[in-house]
Scaffold this active site. Sequence first.
Site, PDB file in Angstrom:
ATOM      1  N   HIS A   1       2.109  -7.159 -16.333  1.00  0.00           N
ATOM      2  CA  HIS A   1       1.245  -8.144 -16.739  1.00  0.00           C
ATOM      3  C   HIS A   1       1.396  -7.554 -18.114  1.00  0.00           C
ATOM      4  O   HIS A   1       0.150  -6.753 -18.661  1.00  0.00           O
ATOM      5  CB  HIS A   1       0.496  -8.072 -15.779  1.00  0.00           C
ATOM      6  CG  HIS A   1      -1.127  -9.242 -16.637  1.00  0.00           C
ATOM      7  ND1 HIS A   1      -2.164  -8.565 -17.328  1.00  0.00           N
ATOM      8  CD2 HIS A   1      -0.938 -10.015 -16.362  1.00  0.00           C
ATOM      9  CE1 HIS A   1      -2.643  -9.245 -17.515  1.00  0.00           C
ATOM     10  NE2 HIS A   1      -2.649 -10.459 -17.183  1.00  0.00           N
TER      11      HIS A   1
ATOM     12  N   HIS B   1      -0.830 -13.213 -25.823  1.00  0.00           N
ATOM     13  CA  HIS B   1      -1.211 -13.721 -24.837  1.00  0.00           C
ATOM     14  C   HIS B   1      -2.189 -15.463 -25.217  1.00  0.00           C
ATOM     15  O   HIS B   1      -2.723 -15.996 -24.054  1.00  0.00           O
ATOM     16  CB  HIS B   1      -2.845 -12.744 -24.092  1.00  0.00           C
ATOM     17  CG  HIS B   1      -3.081 -13.262 -23.217  1.00  0.00           C
ATOM     18  ND1 HIS B   1      -4.458 -13.608 -22.867  1.00  0.00           N
ATOM     19  CD2 HIS B   1      -2.968 -13.062 -21.667  1.00  0.00           C
ATOM     20  CE1 HIS B   1      -5.325 -13.992 -22.095  1.00  0.00           C
ATOM     21  NE2 HIS B   1      -4.119 -13.702 -20.892  1.00  0.00           N
TER      22      HIS B   1
HETATM   23 CA    CA Z   1      -0.110 -14.093 -18.566  1.00  0.00          CA
END
Ligand code: CA
Length: 300
Positions: free
Chosen positions: A9, A51
């Site tokens: 992630h 992000h």
């Molecule tokens: Ca994402």
Amino acid sequence: MKPKIVIAHRGASGYLPEHTLAAKAMAHAMNPDFIEQDLVLSKDNIPIVIHDIYLDDVTDVSLKFPDKKRPDGRFYVIDFTFNELKTLQVSERFNPKTGVQVYKNRFPKGVGNFTLHSLEEEIVLIQGLNKSTGKNIGIYPEIKEPNFHKKEGKNLTEIVLKTLYQFGYKTKEDNCILQCFDAKELERIRVELKCELFLVQLIEFEEETKQLNHFSSYANGIGPWYKQLLDKKVNGKFTFTSLVTDAHKLGLKVHPYTFRADDLNEFSTFEEMMQTLIVDANIDGAFTDFPDKVVTFLNK
Ligand code: CA
């Protein structure tokens, strides 16, 4: 695809500033199945791996370009050219109002020689590492805020798909999973744009967990918040909602977010979190900031 996959992630973001090439290289060495890319367009239409649509919580933009903030006080990726973005120092994530680092035991804030980069640069790194290590680690790109991009007169999705196709990511066999929170956009990607990639519908709100039937008409999997899998605790043991079994009945894989060893909430250890969700709840993949820990767990 393996029965249970590990998705790095934002890279190995538990150890290095998220979405930096360093974090991606470190993740690659940890043997996840996929490495994630969140994507936002620059002013000159280059997909940037970051992000949020904002710059001020992971860079020094407010020092370098103080005049480029919008009336809401935020700095937007889309207001900067690729060359301007390249001048920013990327940092461990912090609260832009207070300056306080979000995860206090992670890489120190504001130090290190880290920069933003494009989707293309990241694919070149991952494909290069795949060649030099003999591994075949996939990519897991996310289309960020398609409506925001549209309002700004830009089409993020088409530009990202073009880049993916150029680098050989075209079908479900090409080790690329495309994800998006916006259900209308993900459906458009399948139906209108005739994309043949493995598609994952991200789920933010509880009511969306009731729309699995519709999601299964165009997506191959869902990416729920892990809390949507948990029901009440009975005699000290977790019980589960029907989300995973319902999804599996429709042929959908389930890849919940986010497994963080330093943000455990209802779990007492990371081991308990992994055992509860990966084994007991029977998910098919995990988004994690700590890919090494989940890979080790799955190898046991
Ligand atoms: Ca994402």
